[in-house]
Design an enzyme around this catalytic site. Structure first.
Site, short mmCIF file in Angstrom:
data_model
loop_
_atom_site.label_atom_id
_atom_site.label_comp_id
_atom_site.label_asym_id
_atom_site.label_seq_id
_atom_site.Cartn_x
_atom_site.Cartn_y
_atom_site.Cartn_z
N HIS A 159 31.30 -166.86 43.17
CA HIS A 159 32.60 -167.53 43.14
C HIS A 159 32.60 -168.80 43.99
O HIS A 159 33.42 -169.70 43.76
CB HIS A 159 33.70 -166.58 43.63
CG HIS A 159 35.08 -167.12 43.46
ND1 HIS A 159 35.70 -167.23 42.23
CD2 HIS A 159 35.96 -167.62 44.37
CE1 HIS A 159 36.90 -167.77 42.39
NE2 HIS A 159 37.09 -168.00 43.67
N TYR A 209 41.24 -177.46 50.26
CA TYR A 209 40.15 -178.43 50.19
C TYR A 209 40.52 -179.81 50.72
O TYR A 209 39.69 -180.70 50.80
CB TYR A 209 39.68 -178.58 48.73
CG TYR A 209 39.38 -177.27 48.05
CD1 TYR A 209 38.18 -176.60 48.29
CD2 TYR A 209 40.28 -176.69 47.17
CE1 TYR A 209 37.91 -175.38 47.68
CE2 TYR A 209 40.02 -175.48 46.56
CZ TYR A 209 38.83 -174.84 46.81
OH TYR A 209 38.55 -173.64 46.20
N LYS A 218 43.16 -166.06 34.94
CA LYS A 218 43.71 -165.27 36.03
C LYS A 218 45.22 -165.43 36.13
O LYS A 218 45.95 -164.48 36.43
CB LYS A 218 43.05 -165.67 37.35
CG LYS A 218 43.45 -164.82 38.54
CD LYS A 218 42.68 -165.22 39.79
CE LYS A 218 43.05 -164.33 40.96
NZ LYS A 218 42.32 -164.71 42.19
N TRP A 239 44.94 -173.75 38.78
CA TRP A 239 45.66 -173.06 39.85
C TRP A 239 47.16 -173.12 39.59
O TRP A 239 47.68 -174.13 39.11
CB TRP A 239 45.34 -173.70 41.20
CG TRP A 239 44.02 -173.27 41.77
CD1 TRP A 239 43.70 -172.05 42.27
CD2 TRP A 239 42.85 -174.09 41.90
NE1 TRP A 239 42.39 -172.05 42.71
CE2 TRP A 239 41.85 -173.27 42.50
CE3 TRP A 239 42.54 -175.41 41.59
CZ2 TRP A 239 40.57 -173.74 42.78
CZ3 TRP A 239 41.28 -175.88 41.86
CH2 TRP A 239 40.30 -175.06 42.46
N ARG A 246 32.62 -172.22 42.42
CA ARG A 246 33.93 -172.83 42.13
C ARG A 246 34.44 -173.60 43.34
O ARG A 246 34.98 -174.70 43.20
CB ARG A 246 34.92 -171.73 41.72
CG ARG A 246 36.34 -172.21 41.43
CD ARG A 246 37.14 -171.06 40.82
NE ARG A 246 38.58 -171.30 40.77
CZ ARG A 246 39.21 -171.94 39.80
NH1 ARG A 246 38.52 -172.46 38.81
NH2 ARG A 246 40.52 -172.09 39.82
N ARG A 304 35.76 -169.84 36.52
CA ARG A 304 35.45 -168.57 37.19
C ARG A 304 34.34 -167.84 36.44
O ARG A 304 34.10 -168.08 35.26
CB ARG A 304 36.71 -167.69 37.27
CG ARG A 304 37.80 -168.28 38.16
CD ARG A 304 39.02 -167.37 38.18
NE ARG A 304 40.02 -167.84 39.13
CZ ARG A 304 40.97 -168.72 38.86
NH1 ARG A 304 41.06 -169.23 37.63
NH2 ARG A 304 41.84 -169.10 39.78
#
Length: 353
Positions: free
Chosen positions: A286, A321, A217, A312, A289, A190
Site C-alpha cells: 500500500h 502529503y 473503497k 479520496w 500509493r 490500491r
C-alpha cells in the site's frame, strides 16, 4: 419438542408460543440435558415477552448475523469478518447486555497478549462499538450500548520511496509484480484495484481506465488517467489473458504446459523477498500509493487535483502529503526576513569582542 436433524448431531427445539408463533431453533449442543434446559429457558423468555411485554434477550451471534447481512455492501466487509471470527472465540454464547466495559477490557487484554498493535485493536473496538450502537439505536435490542474508548495510536510518518529506491525494488521483483508495481506507481491505485483490473475497464486509445463503484473503497466510481508509464505497462500485458490485465504464469500440475492465472494478492512472499534483496525495510504494498502521492506533491500537483486523482473522499486524507512540498510558502516566509539584523553583521561583531 426436541429433535435432531438427519445431517446433524445437535439438538433442535420446536414448539408454538402462546400467541401462536412457531419457533424452530438450534440449541447449539449435543447434550440432551443441556438442550432441555435451553428449551425450558427459551419458552419462559418467550412467554414473558408475549405476556408481560418484556424485551427479548438477544445474543452476540444474533447481532453479528444481522450485522453481516446489513453491511455486506461495505468495502471493509472482509476485514469485518476477520475481526468477527476472532471475537467469536471470546463472545460466543454471550448476550448483548453481558458485553460491558469489563468484557471490552478483557478483549483488549487478549489482543495485546497476542501481539496486536493499538491500531489493530482499535479496528476491532470500532466494529464492536458499531454493532452495539446499532443494536441500541436501530434494532432496539438493548437499552444502552457501553461506552468504548479507542486506544492511543502514535502518528507515523508517511512511508514512501525515492526514485532510486523504487528502481532498486523494481529490479528485484518478478515480472508480474514488477509490472503491477510500475502500474501502481503510475496511477496510485490500491492493491485490490490493480489485481482485479480487467481489460473491459481500460481504453488505451483514450489513455484512461476506470474503477467501478463496487470496486472502490469510497463506493464511488474513479476515472484513472493513464500516463506514458502506465500505458507502456498495459501494452506489454496485452494478449496474455482474455479478461484480467495482470496475471502470472503457473505450470499445470497435470503436465508441462503453463497457464496465465489471475492474481489475488500482490504483497506476499515474493514481494517481501524482493524488499529484502533491495535493502528496503518497513514498506508495504500500500505504500506504493503513498509513494505515488508523495511524488505528485513534490512535483507540484495541487492537493485538490491529487484528491480527485486518488479517489479520496475528503481533502483531509490528502493533507498528509502537504508537508512534502512547502515551496508555495516560501514567499510568505520571506516577508519577515529583513526585520532582524543580517547574519553576517552579527558574526562580524562577535569576532571583534
Amino acid at each position: 419438542m426436541l429433535y435432531k436433524r438427519p445431517d446433524s448431531s445437535v439438538w433442535w427445539v420446536r414448539f408454538t408460543t402462546p400467541d401462536g408463533k412457531r419457533v424452530r431453533r438450534s440449541t447449539g449442543t449435543e447434550n440432551k440435558s443441556a438442550a432441555e434446559e435451553y428449551e425450558a429457558k427459551l419458552k419462559q423468555d418467550l412467554w414473558r415477552v408475549s405476556r408481560l411485554g418484556e424485551r427479548p434477550t438477544r445474543t452476540w451471534q444474533e447481532a453479528i448475523v444481522r450485522w453481516a447481512r446489513e453491511t455486506e455492501h461495505k468495502a471493509s466487509h472482509a476485514d469485518d469478518l476477520c475481526h468477527l471470527r476472532w471475537l467469536d472465540q471470546h463472545l460466543s454464547g454471550a448476550t448483548l447486555d453481558q458485553i460491558d466495559v469489563d468484557r471490552i477490557d478483557a478483549l483488549i487484554d487478549a489482543r495485546k497478549s497476542g501481539g496486536a498493535s493499538n491500531a489493530t485493536i482499535n479496528r476491532m473496538l470500532a466494529l464492536v462499538r458499531a454493532i452495539l450502537r446499532r443494536a441500541e439505536r436501530r434494532w432496539r435490542w438493548i437499552d444502552r450500548a457501553p461506552s468504548i474508548a479507542l486506544l492511543p495510536e502514535p502518528r507515523q510518518r508517511i512511508r514512501w520511496l525515492t526514485r532510486e529506491e523504487a528502481d532498486r525494488l523494481l529490479a528485484e521483483l518478478p515480472e508480474h509484480l514488477e509490472a503491477m508495481a510500475r502500474f501502481s506507481l503510475a496511477t496510485g491505485l490500491r492493491e485490490a484495484n490493480v489485481t482485479g483490473l480487467e481489460w473491459a475497464q481500460v481504453d488505451l486509445a483514450r489513455r484512461v481506465a476506470w474503477i467501478h463503484p463496487d470496486q472502490a473503497k469510497t463506493r464511488r466510481a474513479i476515472g484513472v488517467p493513464l500516463n506514458n508509464d502506465a500505458v507502456l505497462v498495459l501494452r506489454q500485458w496485452q494478449g496474455r489473458h482474455p479478461r484480467r490485465v495482470f496475471v502470472y504464469r503457473r505450470r499445470d500440475p497435470a503436465g508441462d504446459d503453463t497457464k496465465w492465472m489471475p492474481i489475488s494478492k500482490a504483497g506476499k512472499g515474493a514481494w517481501h523477498k524482493a524488499l529484502k534483496r533491495a535493502g528496503i525495510e518497513n514498506f508495504r504494498w500500500h505504500d506504493l500509493r503513498h509513494t505515488w502521492a508523495s511524488w505528485h506533491v513534490q512535483s507540484g500537483t495541487p492537493l485538490h487535483v491529487l484528491q480527485e486523482l486518488g479517489g479520496w473522499q475528503s481533502i483531509a486524507m490528502v493533507q498528509r502529503y502537504a508537508h512534502l512540498a512547502p515551496e508555495h510558502l516560501a514567499e510568505h516566509a520571506s516577508r519577515i526576513e529583513s526585520g532582524i539584523r543580517p547574519v553576517d553583521t552579527i558574526l562580524a561583531r562577535s569576532r571583534h569582542r
